[in-house]
Design a protein around this motif. Structure first.
Motif, PDB file in Angstrom:
ATOM      1  N   ARG A 142      30.704  41.332  14.592  1.00  0.00           N
ATOM      2  CA  ARG A 142      31.471  41.460  16.054  1.00  0.00           C
ATOM      3  C   ARG A 142      31.868  42.661  16.829  1.00  0.00           C
ATOM      4  O   ARG A 142      32.524  42.371  17.733  1.00  0.00           O
ATOM      5  CB  ARG A 142      32.513  40.144  15.956  1.00  0.00           C
ATOM      6  CG  ARG A 142      31.645  38.814  15.668  1.00  0.00           C
ATOM      7  CD  ARG A 142      32.436  37.511  15.473  1.00  0.00           C
ATOM      8  NE  ARG A 142      33.252  37.359  16.532  1.00  0.00           N
ATOM      9  CZ  ARG A 142      34.240  36.162  16.674  1.00  0.00           C
ATOM     10  NH1 ARG A 142      34.476  35.772  15.563  1.00  0.00           N
ATOM     11  NH2 ARG A 142      34.516  35.810  17.804  1.00  0.00           N
ATOM     12  N   LEU A 143      31.727  43.880  15.821  1.00  0.00           N
ATOM     13  CA  LEU A 143      32.278  44.881  16.473  1.00  0.00           C
ATOM     14  C   LEU A 143      31.272  45.580  17.620  1.00  0.00           C
ATOM     15  O   LEU A 143      30.050  45.466  17.427  1.00  0.00           O
ATOM     16  CB  LEU A 143      32.371  46.128  15.516  1.00  0.00           C
ATOM     17  CG  LEU A 143      33.543  45.672  14.288  1.00  0.00           C
ATOM     18  CD1 LEU A 143      33.497  46.817  13.492  1.00  0.00           C
ATOM     19  CD2 LEU A 143      34.833  45.402  15.018  1.00  0.00           C
ATOM     20  N   GLY A 156      39.097  44.479  17.876  1.00  0.00           N
ATOM     21  CA  GLY A 156      38.773  45.655  17.105  1.00  0.00           C
ATOM     22  C   GLY A 156      38.827  45.342  15.884  1.00  0.00           C
ATOM     23  O   GLY A 156      38.681  44.062  15.197  1.00  0.00           O
ATOM     24  N   VAL A 157      39.124  46.201  14.859  1.00  0.00           N
ATOM     25  CA  VAL A 157      39.260  46.104  13.580  1.00  0.00           C
ATOM     26  C   VAL A 157      40.044  46.814  12.965  1.00  0.00           C
ATOM     27  O   VAL A 157      40.566  48.006  13.159  1.00  0.00           O
ATOM     28  CB  VAL A 157      37.694  46.263  12.933  1.00  0.00           C
ATOM     29  CG1 VAL A 157      37.349  47.606  13.013  1.00  0.00           C
ATOM     30  CG2 VAL A 157      37.495  45.824  11.557  1.00  0.00           C
ATOM     31  N   THR A 158      40.602  46.433  11.678  1.00  0.00           N
ATOM     32  CA  THR A 158      41.366  47.337  10.742  1.00  0.00           C
ATOM     33  C   THR A 158      40.900  47.258   9.154  1.00  0.00           C
ATOM     34  O   THR A 158      40.381  46.358   8.644  1.00  0.00           O
ATOM     35  CB  THR A 158      42.981  46.959  10.686  1.00  0.00           C
ATOM     36  OG1 THR A 158      43.663  48.099  10.185  1.00  0.00           O
ATOM     37  CG2 THR A 158      43.286  45.772  10.418  1.00  0.00           C
ATOM     38  N   TYR A 159      40.919  48.325   8.390  1.00  0.00           N
ATOM     39  CA  TYR A 159      40.418  48.483   7.326  1.00  0.00           C
ATOM     40  C   TYR A 159      41.559  49.292   6.273  1.00  0.00           C
ATOM     41  O   TYR A 159      42.167  50.162   6.940  1.00  0.00           O
ATOM     42  CB  TYR A 159      39.183  49.126   7.094  1.00  0.00           C
ATOM     43  CG  TYR A 159      38.024  48.630   7.792  1.00  0.00           C
ATOM     44  CD1 TYR A 159      37.349  47.078   7.241  1.00  0.00           C
ATOM     45  CD2 TYR A 159      37.688  49.122   8.941  1.00  0.00           C
ATOM     46  CE1 TYR A 159      36.148  46.940   7.910  1.00  0.00           C
ATOM     47  CE2 TYR A 159      36.414  48.479   9.621  1.00  0.00           C
ATOM     48  CZ  TYR A 159      35.672  47.495   9.161  1.00  0.00           C
ATOM     49  OH  TYR A 159      34.847  46.673   9.594  1.00  0.00           O
ATOM     50  N   PRO A 160      41.871  49.011   5.127  1.00  0.00           N
ATOM     51  CA  PRO A 160      42.738  49.618   4.462  1.00  0.00           C
ATOM     52  C   PRO A 160      42.033  51.047   3.881  1.00  0.00           C
ATOM     53  O   PRO A 160      40.836  50.914   3.377  1.00  0.00           O
ATOM     54  CB  PRO A 160      43.186  48.875   3.184  1.00  0.00           C
ATOM     55  CG  PRO A 160      42.178  47.582   2.895  1.00  0.00           C
ATOM     56  CD  PRO A 160      41.461  47.740   4.466  1.00  0.00           C
ATOM     57  N   ILE A 161      42.753  52.123   4.047  1.00  0.00           N
ATOM     58  CA  ILE A 161      42.218  53.437   3.636  1.00  0.00           C
ATOM     59  C   ILE A 161      43.522  54.003   2.827  1.00  0.00           C
ATOM     60  O   ILE A 161      44.616  54.251   3.205  1.00  0.00           O
ATOM     61  CB  ILE A 161      41.940  54.203   4.963  1.00  0.00           C
ATOM     62  CG1 ILE A 161      40.817  53.593   5.844  1.00  0.00           C
ATOM     63  CG2 ILE A 161      41.481  55.747   4.521  1.00  0.00           C
ATOM     64  CD1 ILE A 161      40.871  54.285   7.236  1.00  0.00           C
ATOM     65  N   TYR A 184      39.502  41.377  11.467  1.00  0.00           N
ATOM     66  CA  TYR A 184      39.274  41.673  13.068  1.00  0.00           C
ATOM     67  C   TYR A 184      40.826  41.809  13.609  1.00  0.00           C
ATOM     68  O   TYR A 184      41.628  41.043  12.945  1.00  0.00           O
ATOM     69  CB  TYR A 184      38.580  40.533  13.708  1.00  0.00           C
ATOM     70  CG  TYR A 184      36.900  40.688  13.362  1.00  0.00           C
ATOM     71  CD1 TYR A 184      36.304  41.787  13.744  1.00  0.00           C
ATOM     72  CD2 TYR A 184      36.540  39.662  12.605  1.00  0.00           C
ATOM     73  CE1 TYR A 184      35.001  41.908  13.694  1.00  0.00           C
ATOM     74  CE2 TYR A 184      35.053  39.577  12.328  1.00  0.00           C
ATOM     75  CZ  TYR A 184      34.249  40.864  12.981  1.00  0.00           C
ATOM     76  OH  TYR A 184      33.074  41.043  12.558  1.00  0.00           O
ATOM     77  N   LEU A 185      40.820  42.301  14.879  1.00  0.00           N
ATOM     78  CA  LEU A 185      42.188  42.107  15.501  1.00  0.00           C
ATOM     79  C   LEU A 185      41.845  41.273  16.532  1.00  0.00           C
ATOM     80  O   LEU A 185      40.635  41.447  17.236  1.00  0.00           O
ATOM     81  CB  LEU A 185      42.279  43.888  15.885  1.00  0.00           C
ATOM     82  CG  LEU A 185      42.565  44.737  15.014  1.00  0.00           C
ATOM     83  CD1 LEU A 185      42.493  46.305  15.682  1.00  0.00           C
ATOM     84  CD2 LEU A 185      43.872  44.625  14.202  1.00  0.00           C
ATOM     85  N   LYS A 186      42.544  40.407  16.948  1.00  0.00           N
ATOM     86  CA  LYS A 186      42.386  39.442  17.774  1.00  0.00           C
ATOM     87  C   LYS A 186      43.515  39.435  18.906  1.00  0.00           C
ATOM     88  O   LYS A 186      44.534  39.769  18.756  1.00  0.00           O
ATOM     89  CB  LYS A 186      42.398  38.031  17.365  1.00  0.00           C
ATOM     90  CG  LYS A 186      41.386  37.917  16.183  1.00  0.00           C
ATOM     91  CD  LYS A 186      41.068  36.684  15.410  1.00  0.00           C
ATOM     92  CE  LYS A 186      39.896  36.636  14.426  1.00  0.00           C
ATOM     93  NZ  LYS A 186      40.012  35.545  13.560  1.00  0.00           N
TER      94      LYS A 186
END
Length: 141
Positions: free
Chosen positions: A35-36, A6-11, A138-140
């Motif tokens: 790669r999402l 998955g993924v993470t972004y700052p909000i 990315y989350l790994k």
């Protein structure tokens, strides 16, 4: 090889609650997206104050466009930013233009809309083990 899950972004904190009150489309300049895939995790990282992971969702779809305002044609008020806020965001991003050229033509910056589903909020923020950069990560596994 590690698997991308998955993924993470700052909000920024002032926008975060919108995702837990019905908004389900995240828009930003296209970074960390190649790669999402649908079904991967989207972790909400709250920035500016009370930082940490505050919730998660499942990625339903990732859409790219050179004109982020066109996302309103598809998603309307499901986007977490108002049209005015997105216009301001676009303006603020113009100073970061790379201006790189491909075959003599200036390459337009891509924007992405990530459509989310199964959004849920955590009981309390979880501090990340590593710093979350502005562009996301990315989350790994």
């Amino acid at each position: 090889m590690t698997k991308i899950t998955g993924v993470t972004y700052p909000i920024p904190k002032q926008f975060m609650d919108r995702f837990f009150k019905g908004k389900d489309v995240f828009v930003k300049p296209a970074t960390v997206w190649k790669r999402l895939k649908p079904g991967m995790k989207f972790i909400f990282y709250q920035s500016h104050e009370d930082t940490g992971f505050v919730g998660e969702a499942k990625i339903k779809r990732v859409v790219l466009s050179e004109d982020p305002m066109k996302f309103y044609d598809t998603y309307g008020n499901r986007i977490f930013l108002t049209k005015e806020e997105l216009k301001e965001y676009i303006k603020s991003q113009e100073r970061w233009k790379s201006g790189w050229k491909s075959r003599g033509k200036e390459k337009k910056k891509l924007w992405m809309a990530i459509e989310l589903e199964d959004i849920r909020k955590y009981d309390k923020p979880i501090k990340p083990k590593r710093f979350v950069p502005v562009g996301g990560q990315y989350l790994k596994e």
